[in-house]
Write an enzyme that holds these catalytic residues in place. Structure first.
Site, PDB file in Angstrom:
ATOM      1  N   TYR A 121       0.844  -1.184   0.000  1.00 58.63           N
ATOM      2  CA  TYR A 121       0.000   0.000   0.000  1.00 58.63           C
ATOM      3  C   TYR A 121       0.885   1.243   0.000  1.00 58.63           C
ATOM      4  O   TYR A 121       1.774   1.388   0.843  1.00 58.63           O
ATOM      5  CB  TYR A 121      -0.916   0.024   1.235  1.00 58.63           C
ATOM      6  CG  TYR A 121      -1.927   1.156   1.183  1.00 58.63           C
ATOM      7  CD1 TYR A 121      -3.188   0.939   0.651  1.00 58.63           C
ATOM      8  CD2 TYR A 121      -1.608   2.436   1.624  1.00 58.63           C
ATOM      9  CE1 TYR A 121      -4.110   1.969   0.565  1.00 58.63           C
ATOM     10  CE2 TYR A 121      -2.517   3.473   1.541  1.00 58.63           C
ATOM     11  CZ  TYR A 121      -3.771   3.236   1.014  1.00 58.63           C
ATOM     12  OH  TYR A 121      -4.673   4.269   0.927  1.00 58.63           O
ATOM     13  N   GLN A 183     -10.823   0.120   1.484  1.00 60.09           N
ATOM     14  CA  GLN A 183     -11.294  -0.749   0.395  1.00 60.09           C
ATOM     15  C   GLN A 183     -10.128  -1.428  -0.327  1.00 60.09           C
ATOM     16  O   GLN A 183     -10.252  -2.560  -0.802  1.00 60.09           O
ATOM     17  CB  GLN A 183     -12.177   0.020  -0.591  1.00 60.09           C
ATOM     18  CG  GLN A 183     -11.500   1.170  -1.332  1.00 60.09           C
ATOM     19  CD  GLN A 183     -11.611   2.485  -0.595  1.00 60.09           C
ATOM     20  OE1 GLN A 183     -11.740   2.527   0.616  1.00 60.09           O
ATOM     21  NE2 GLN A 183     -11.571   3.592  -1.340  1.00 60.09           N
ATOM     22  N   ASN A 206      -3.413   6.119   6.285  1.00 60.83           N
ATOM     23  CA  ASN A 206      -4.114   6.887   7.308  1.00 60.83           C
ATOM     24  C   ASN A 206      -4.773   5.950   8.310  1.00 60.83           C
ATOM     25  O   ASN A 206      -4.615   4.738   8.273  1.00 60.83           O
ATOM     26  CB  ASN A 206      -5.122   7.846   6.658  1.00 60.83           C
ATOM     27  CG  ASN A 206      -6.215   7.116   5.892  1.00 60.83           C
ATOM     28  OD1 ASN A 206      -6.459   5.922   6.087  1.00 60.83           O
ATOM     29  ND2 ASN A 206      -6.884   7.830   5.004  1.00 60.83           N
ATOM     30  N   SER A 229       4.532   9.737  12.346  1.00 58.73           N
ATOM     31  CA  SER A 229       5.992   9.731  12.349  1.00 58.73           C
ATOM     32  C   SER A 229       6.541  10.354  13.633  1.00 58.73           C
ATOM     33  O   SER A 229       5.929  11.222  14.245  1.00 58.73           O
ATOM     34  CB  SER A 229       6.511  10.490  11.132  1.00 58.73           C
ATOM     35  OG  SER A 229       7.901  10.299  10.996  1.00 58.73           O
ATOM     36  N   GLN A 251      10.105  15.897  10.450  1.00 57.62           N
ATOM     37  CA  GLN A 251       9.065  14.925  10.776  1.00 57.62           C
ATOM     38  C   GLN A 251       7.735  15.602  11.081  1.00 57.62           C
ATOM     39  O   GLN A 251       6.668  15.057  10.802  1.00 57.62           O
ATOM     40  CB  GLN A 251       9.493  14.066  11.966  1.00 57.62           C
ATOM     41  CG  GLN A 251      10.716  13.233  11.689  1.00 57.62           C
ATOM     42  CD  GLN A 251      10.601  12.462  10.380  1.00 57.62           C
ATOM     43  OE1 GLN A 251       9.784  11.563  10.250  1.00 57.62           O
ATOM     44  NE2 GLN A 251      11.420  12.819   9.397  1.00 57.62           N
ATOM     45  N   HIS A 254       5.114  15.893   8.327  1.00 59.75           N
ATOM     46  CA  HIS A 254       4.430  14.692   7.852  1.00 59.75           C
ATOM     47  C   HIS A 254       2.944  14.706   8.187  1.00 59.75           C
ATOM     48  O   HIS A 254       2.098  14.350   7.371  1.00 59.75           O
ATOM     49  CB  HIS A 254       5.040  13.442   8.498  1.00 59.75           C
ATOM     50  CG  HIS A 254       6.105  12.794   7.672  1.00 59.75           C
ATOM     51  ND1 HIS A 254       5.868  12.282   6.425  1.00 59.75           N
ATOM     52  CD2 HIS A 254       7.415  12.559   7.929  1.00 59.75           C
ATOM     53  CE1 HIS A 254       6.994  11.769   5.939  1.00 59.75           C
ATOM     54  NE2 HIS A 254       7.935  11.926   6.833  1.00 59.75           N
ATOM     55  N   GLU A 319      10.797   6.164  16.724  1.00 58.67           N
ATOM     56  CA  GLU A 319      10.918   5.629  15.370  1.00 58.67           C
ATOM     57  C   GLU A 319      12.284   5.999  14.785  1.00 58.67           C
ATOM     58  O   GLU A 319      13.016   5.149  14.298  1.00 58.67           O
ATOM     59  CB  GLU A 319       9.792   6.185  14.507  1.00 58.67           C
ATOM     60  CG  GLU A 319       9.840   5.742  13.058  1.00 58.67           C
ATOM     61  CD  GLU A 319       8.828   6.480  12.197  1.00 58.67           C
ATOM     62  OE1 GLU A 319       8.553   5.999  11.086  1.00 58.67           O
ATOM     63  OE2 GLU A 319       8.309   7.536  12.619  1.00 58.67           O
ATOM     64  N   HIS A 320      12.593   7.293  14.798  1.00 61.97           N
ATOM     65  CA  HIS A 320      13.893   7.781  14.334  1.00 61.97           C
ATOM     66  C   HIS A 320      14.636   8.408  15.513  1.00 61.97           C
ATOM     67  O   HIS A 320      14.053   9.173  16.275  1.00 61.97           O
ATOM     68  CB  HIS A 320      13.737   8.873  13.267  1.00 61.97           C
ATOM     69  CG  HIS A 320      12.868   8.505  12.111  1.00 61.97           C
ATOM     70  ND1 HIS A 320      11.527   8.821  12.059  1.00 61.97           N
ATOM     71  CD2 HIS A 320      13.154   7.839  10.960  1.00 61.97           C
ATOM     72  CE1 HIS A 320      11.027   8.380  10.922  1.00 61.97           C
ATOM     73  NE2 HIS A 320      11.984   7.776  10.241  1.00 61.97           N
ATOM     74  N   ASP A 353      15.552   8.213   5.021  1.00 58.96           N
ATOM     75  CA  ASP A 353      14.230   8.203   4.386  1.00 58.96           C
ATOM     76  C   ASP A 353      14.312   7.888   2.904  1.00 58.96           C
ATOM     77  O   ASP A 353      13.427   7.235   2.353  1.00 58.96           O
ATOM     78  CB  ASP A 353      13.563   9.572   4.556  1.00 58.96           C
ATOM     79  CG  ASP A 353      12.559   9.584   5.684  1.00 58.96           C
ATOM     80  OD1 ASP A 353      12.386   8.547   6.344  1.00 58.96           O
ATOM     81  OD2 ASP A 353      11.939  10.642   5.907  1.00 58.96           O
ATOM     82  N   GLU A 407       2.388 -34.933  30.282  1.00 61.55           N
ATOM     83  CA  GLU A 407       1.352 -33.990  29.850  1.00 61.55           C
ATOM     84  C   GLU A 407       0.004 -34.670  29.639  1.00 61.55           C
ATOM     85  O   GLU A 407      -0.950 -34.032  29.177  1.00 61.55           O
ATOM     86  CB  GLU A 407       1.795 -33.273  28.570  1.00 61.55           C
ATOM     87  CG  GLU A 407       3.029 -32.398  28.785  1.00 61.55           C
ATOM     88  CD  GLU A 407       3.342 -31.516  27.584  1.00 61.55           C
ATOM     89  OE1 GLU A 407       2.798 -31.776  26.489  1.00 61.55           O
ATOM     90  OE2 GLU A 407       4.123 -30.563  27.759  1.00 61.55           O
ATOM     91  N   HIS A 412       0.520 -39.673  22.090  1.00 59.36           N
ATOM     92  CA  HIS A 412       1.853 -39.190  21.713  1.00 59.36           C
ATOM     93  C   HIS A 412       2.912 -40.224  22.103  1.00 59.36           C
ATOM     94  O   HIS A 412       3.804 -40.558  21.310  1.00 59.36           O
ATOM     95  CB  HIS A 412       2.162 -37.858  22.418  1.00 59.36           C
ATOM     96  CG  HIS A 412       1.574 -36.660  21.765  1.00 59.36           C
ATOM     97  ND1 HIS A 412       0.226 -36.469  21.632  1.00 59.36           N
ATOM     98  CD2 HIS A 412       2.167 -35.569  21.207  1.00 59.36           C
ATOM     99  CE1 HIS A 412       0.006 -35.321  21.030  1.00 59.36           C
ATOM    100  NE2 HIS A 412       1.162 -34.743  20.755  1.00 59.36           N
TER     101      HIS A 412
END
Length: 421
Positions: A121, A183, A206, A229, A251, A254, A319-320, A353, A407, A412
């Protein structure tokens, strides 16, 4: 954005968004409708949310040729070089299948197999993201995935941005669809008349895309639920205020919920950065977005010393992370939680990036405590290989049977003992 001492801070800000109940219900409805109506549902939602009526979901070769014509030769060369850097880095992550043989003839190993198909995506909206194409597609290719499908929402002209199409074509994507939002995620997960389902979905989006990925997880795999971000900068008095401010804003532009944090041992730097952020904000094309992010999720923390600064960074698990100190490499080993670590003045976050070759799909919202950047391994699965010899089973059979009975699993135990009756 305000300055506060770490000792006075009640908590470190984090931008967690699990979606409202209304959003959750909307996503569930979209997913179910795409399951039922396939292409028709996808086209309805594309018209409703993107304002575009589509005859066909598939991007044509003519549209790709047109995209190349719209790009400058210099930019084409830059994208190609970035793709080469990314491929070279990710090729280092490849790990082969392996087997070991014991003296009694036992063979144990691990078989590494690429996924059959992956859906990528690529978000649209306020900007085009050809870098996201490269960061998601190339590791999948290096892993050996045969079918890679890309989806991206069309603009008002009914087309995917030229840079996105060019990056996809350069990376070798053969299936590209003009579909976005929840979708698109549903179509990738469950298939339509046009889009065949995939085994895994990667890529940012999003809140509706994030919720849709969460909704379909289990029927397919996903990379992560990415949040807004984040950047944290660990700096001392050797850092330059204008550069630190510029990196914080890189950042903030963003997303209105992006998080930009400076942790420093130098109060003078903190004051100068605060002034620089305000000065540079005025000149940014996306200043409205960046200003809201800085106001609501920006912060400057003053640490008593580098020990407290490092402890705070590990608490944030950003993250960064940029380390701009006199001896930044000395601190690297003490950083436990960060998605990507940028060392020194010249390792500005956009280097990673776009161009260095490392992956920019990174854990957010503190998940760097337990997760990692997108990598080749995310597009592979592993199977255990067991070859037990007669000698080995005779040596260990009674131990295995005893463990099974411990067990309460008599069948088994008998499955082992049947070999020796």
């Amino acid at each position: 954005m305000k300055i506060q001492r770490i000792s006075d801070a009640l908590s470190i800000k984090r931008t967690v968004d699990g979606g409202t109940n209304e959003q959750l219900l909307a996503v569930k409805a979209i997913v179910e409708n795409v399951k039922l109506d396939g292409d028709a549902a996808v086209k309805r939602y594309t018209e409703r949310f993107d304002g575009v009526v589509l005859d066909s979901l598939l991007v044509t070769l003519d549209e790709i040729d047109e995209a190349y014509a719209d790009m400058e030769d210099e930019m084409l060369a830059i994208i190609q070089e970035a793709a080469s850097n990314i491929r070279s880095y990710h090729e280092q992550q490849l790990r082969p299948s392996w087997m070991t043989t014991a003296e009694n003839g036992t063979i144990l190993g691990q078989k590494v197999t690429p996924l059959d198909s992956v859906g990528v995506y690529v978000p649209g909206g306020t900007a085009a993201y050809p870098s996201s194409v490269l960061m998601n597609v190339i590791p999948a290719q290096v892993a050996g995935v045969e079918r890679i499908v890309m989806v991206s929402p069309p603009g008002k002209n009914g087309k995917v941005p030229a840079a996105v199409l060019v990056a996809a074509d350069m990376a070798g994507v053969k299936e590209i669809y003009k579909v976005g939002g929840a979708q698109a995620i549903a179509a990738l997960a469950y298939g339509t008349e046009t889009i065949k389902p995939v085994d895994k979905i990667t890529g940012p989006g999003n809140i509706y895309v994030a919720l849709a990925k969460r909704e379909v997880y289990g029927d397919v795999d996903i990379d992560m639920i990415a949040g807004p971000s984040e950047i944290a900068i660990l700096a001392d008095s050797t850092a330059r205020a204008n550069e630190v401010a510029a990196d914080l804003l890189s950042q903030a532009e963003h997303d209105e919920r992006a998080c930009s944090v400076l942790v420093t041992t130098c109060e003078e730097l903190a004051q100068k950065v605060l002034v620089e952020v305000e000065r540079q904000l005025v000149e940014l094309p996306r200043r409205d977005i960046a200003a809201k992010a800085i106001e609501n999720f920006g912060a400057i923390y003053i640490a008593a010393d580098l020990n407290e600064a490092v402890e705070t960074i590990n608490q944030i698990a950003p993250e960064h992370l940029e380390i701009i100190t006199e001896n930044p490499m000395e601190l690297l080993g003490r950083i436990r939680h960060a998605g990507a670590i940028f060392i020194g003045r010249y390792s500005s976050e956009p280097v990673g990036d776009y161009f260095a070759g490392t992956n920019h799909v990174l854990p957010t919202n503190g998940t760097a405590r337990f997760s990692s950047p997108l990598s080749v391994e995310d597009f592979q699965k592993k199977s255990s290989v067991i070859v037990y010899s007669e000698t080995a089973l005779k040596e260990n059979g009674q131990k295995i049977a005893a463990f099974a009975r411990l067990e309460g699993l008599e069948a088994h135990a008998r499955a082992i003992e049947a070999r020796f009756k």
